[in-house]
Design a protein around this motif. Sequence first.
Motif, PDB file in Angstrom:
ATOM      1  N   SER A  22       0.833  -1.207   0.000  1.00  0.00           N
ATOM      2  CA  SER A  22       0.000   0.000   0.000  1.00  0.00           C
ATOM      3  C   SER A  22       0.868   1.257   0.000  1.00  0.00           C
ATOM      4  O   SER A  22       2.052   1.216   0.348  1.00  0.00           O
ATOM      5  CB  SER A  22      -0.906   0.017   1.234  1.00  0.00           C
ATOM      6  N   ARG A  23       0.250   2.398  -0.373  1.00  0.00           N
ATOM      7  CA  ARG A  23       0.967   3.665  -0.346  1.00  0.00           C
ATOM      8  C   ARG A  23       1.364   4.036   1.081  1.00  0.00           C
ATOM      9  O   ARG A  23       2.416   4.631   1.307  1.00  0.00           O
ATOM     10  CB  ARG A  23       0.115   4.765  -0.971  1.00  0.00           C
ATOM     11  N   THR A  24       0.519   3.660   2.033  1.00  0.00           N
ATOM     12  CA  THR A  24       0.849   3.941   3.439  1.00  0.00           C
ATOM     13  C   THR A  24       2.116   3.200   3.850  1.00  0.00           C
ATOM     14  O   THR A  24       2.986   3.752   4.529  1.00  0.00           O
ATOM     15  CB  THR A  24      -0.313   3.531   4.356  1.00  0.00           C
ATOM     16  N   THR A  25       2.224   1.940   3.424  1.00  0.00           N
ATOM     17  CA  THR A  25       3.425   1.167   3.758  1.00  0.00           C
ATOM     18  C   THR A  25       4.666   1.797   3.135  1.00  0.00           C
ATOM     19  O   THR A  25       5.724   1.865   3.769  1.00  0.00           O
ATOM     20  CB  THR A  25       3.275  -0.281   3.270  1.00  0.00           C
ATOM     21  N   VAL A  26       4.546   2.254   1.880  1.00  0.00           N
ATOM     22  CA  VAL A  26       5.678   2.931   1.234  1.00  0.00           C
ATOM     23  C   VAL A  26       6.069   4.177   2.023  1.00  0.00           C
ATOM     24  O   VAL A  26       7.252   4.414   2.290  1.00  0.00           O
ATOM     25  CB  VAL A  26       5.328   3.309  -0.221  1.00  0.00           C
ATOM     26  N   SER A  27       5.060   4.970   2.410  1.00  0.00           N
ATOM     27  CA  SER A  27       5.331   6.200   3.160  1.00  0.00           C
ATOM     28  C   SER A  27       6.033   5.889   4.467  1.00  0.00           C
ATOM     29  O   SER A  27       7.033   6.537   4.831  1.00  0.00           O
ATOM     30  CB  SER A  27       4.021   6.949   3.421  1.00  0.00           C
ATOM     31  N   HIS A  28       5.527   4.891   5.189  1.00  0.00           N
ATOM     32  CA  HIS A  28       6.144   4.521   6.466  1.00  0.00           C
ATOM     33  C   HIS A  28       7.569   4.002   6.257  1.00  0.00           C
ATOM     34  O   HIS A  28       8.487   4.328   7.029  1.00  0.00           O
ATOM     35  CB  HIS A  28       5.303   3.461   7.168  1.00  0.00           C
ATOM     36  N   ALA A  29       7.774   3.220   5.219  1.00  0.00           N
ATOM     37  CA  ALA A  29       9.098   2.643   4.962  1.00  0.00           C
ATOM     38  C   ALA A  29      10.123   3.725   4.637  1.00  0.00           C
ATOM     39  O   ALA A  29      11.251   3.710   5.137  1.00  0.00           O
ATOM     40  CB  ALA A  29       9.018   1.633   3.825  1.00  0.00           C
ATOM     41  N   ASN A  31       9.963   6.920   5.337  1.00  0.00           N
ATOM     42  CA  ASN A  31      10.118   7.935   6.375  1.00  0.00           C
ATOM     43  C   ASN A  31      10.577   7.363   7.707  1.00  0.00           C
ATOM     44  O   ASN A  31      10.717   8.101   8.685  1.00  0.00           O
ATOM     45  CB  ASN A  31       8.798   8.691   6.568  1.00  0.00           C
ATOM     46  N   GLY A  32      10.807   6.049   7.742  1.00  0.00           N
ATOM     47  CA  GLY A  32      11.310   5.436   8.961  1.00  0.00           C
ATOM     48  C   GLY A  32      10.325   5.428  10.099  1.00  0.00           C
ATOM     49  O   GLY A  32      10.712   5.530  11.273  1.00  0.00           O
ATOM     50  N   ILE A  33       9.041   5.362   9.790  1.00  0.00           N
ATOM     51  CA  ILE A  33       8.018   5.362  10.838  1.00  0.00           C
ATOM     52  C   ILE A  33       7.150   4.108  10.680  1.00  0.00           C
ATOM     53  O   ILE A  33       7.253   3.371   9.697  1.00  0.00           O
ATOM     54  CB  ILE A  33       7.139   6.632  10.771  1.00  0.00           C
ATOM     55  N   GLY A  34       6.253   3.901  11.638  1.00  0.00           N
ATOM     56  CA  GLY A  34       5.331   2.776  11.563  1.00  0.00           C
ATOM     57  C   GLY A  34       6.017   1.424  11.758  1.00  0.00           C
ATOM     58  O   GLY A  34       7.234   1.332  11.917  1.00  0.00           O
ATOM     59  N   LYS A  35       5.219   0.391  11.762  1.00  0.00           N
ATOM     60  CA  LYS A  35       5.733  -0.965  11.957  1.00  0.00           C
ATOM     61  C   LYS A  35       5.831  -1.664  10.605  1.00  0.00           C
ATOM     62  O   LYS A  35       4.868  -2.286  10.136  1.00  0.00           O
ATOM     63  CB  LYS A  35       4.826  -1.741  12.903  1.00  0.00           C
ATOM     64  N   VAL A  36       6.991  -1.538   9.980  1.00  0.00           N
ATOM     65  CA  VAL A  36       7.241  -2.176   8.689  1.00  0.00           C
ATOM     66  C   VAL A  36       8.381  -3.170   8.873  1.00  0.00           C
ATOM     67  O   VAL A  36       9.415  -2.840   9.462  1.00  0.00           O
ATOM     68  CB  VAL A  36       7.618  -1.129   7.611  1.00  0.00           C
ATOM     69  N   ASP A  37       8.176  -4.372   8.378  1.00  0.00           N
ATOM     70  CA  ASP A  37       9.229  -5.383   8.480  1.00  0.00           C
ATOM     71  C   ASP A  37      10.522  -4.844   7.861  1.00  0.00           C
ATOM     72  O   ASP A  37      10.492  -4.250   6.768  1.00  0.00           O
ATOM     73  CB  ASP A  37       8.792  -6.646   7.732  1.00  0.00           C
ATOM     74  N   PRO A  38      11.664  -4.992   8.549  1.00  0.00           N
ATOM     75  CA  PRO A  38      12.930  -4.445   8.028  1.00  0.00           C
ATOM     76  C   PRO A  38      13.247  -4.889   6.611  1.00  0.00           C
ATOM     77  O   PRO A  38      13.755  -4.096   5.812  1.00  0.00           O
ATOM     78  CB  PRO A  38      13.963  -4.959   9.036  1.00  0.00           C
TER      79      PRO A  38
END
Length: 357
Positions: A22-29, A31-38
């Motif tokens: 999702s676009r949200t996952t891209v944004s979080h990845a 920007n270094g925020i949210g819970k995204v798998d490394p």
Amino acid sequence: MSMSHGARRPTIADVAAAASVSRTTVSHALNGIGKVDPRTRERIKKIAGELGYRPNLRAQRLRRGQAKAIALASSMPFAVAGGPSRLGFYMEVAAAAAERALVHGYALVLIPPVQSGSALYSVDIDGAIVVEPEAHDAAVAQLRERGLPYVALGRPTAPDDDAPYVDLHGGRVVDLLLEHLRDQGARSPALVIGAGTRHSSVDARAAYERAAAAHGWPPIVATAPENGGEQAGYDRCAALLAEHPGIDALCVLVDAFAVGAVRALREAGRRVPDDVMVVTRYDGLRARTCEPPLTAVDLGLERAAADAVELLLARLGARPAADTVGAAETGGEVPAAEPLLVPRASSLRRPPSADRT
């Protein structure tokens, strides 16, 4: 996978489609925020790089409520901060501060000398570095009114100002200059400082008075208004020579004053350094191009400016407080580089041997 020349710029939607997220996952990845798998985060970054995707900085700033910009400000008037001093002191500080700020994704905004008016009200910044604030500093007052954090380059002198600061060793600088003059044979040096309350003037007076008491010098301290620039240095030193004809050295802290002092000596028929030696604080363009070139001090401004940026960003929460700035996080001092004397023709002469102490 990279974007061809002339094609439209890839969007966050393009990155999301290529990464199957999702676009949200891209944004979080990104920007270094949210819970995204490394592993997912790294894969998204790689795909974004291959596509040539660049985030919209303006949109990011609006979302975060940040300008991603810091200011470099001072209340020093153009008479002493402009001309060669601006090309020296301020450009040396600004270049180092801008480079360090950019490493952390911040831009540096240069503010003209803040005397009054709205110099700091109209710029979109997150905080500021104030160069050598006075006790009642216009730049500090405007920053406080806006509720913006700041740090000082040079010790604040206002009793209620507990802002973190990078020390410029005001007293140690004068100790170096006076030790050098004494080694060169000076027995009646005078001190000329700005009439304000910047740490460089306050610390210089205290250091000079200690040295005068220790070595038995007649204490001679003169002040000149900063807004008078070189002419103020000329006028004050001309009067000083008439009042105290036995002066054999001048420690003139403001470089603009020092150039005026050399002119006053020349017009009075006093040779530099044979009759009167002259030293100044900052080893900048004025000191180097004066005739004769002035003995001065390398203040280590590049490191001091970089430390001030780190200190401010730590206050903004933009990065963890490092060991060097942590002690000053709630008010206090960051030690700067040790100042180094740069001897030049204005203060080099063979000292008399008969009256050495």
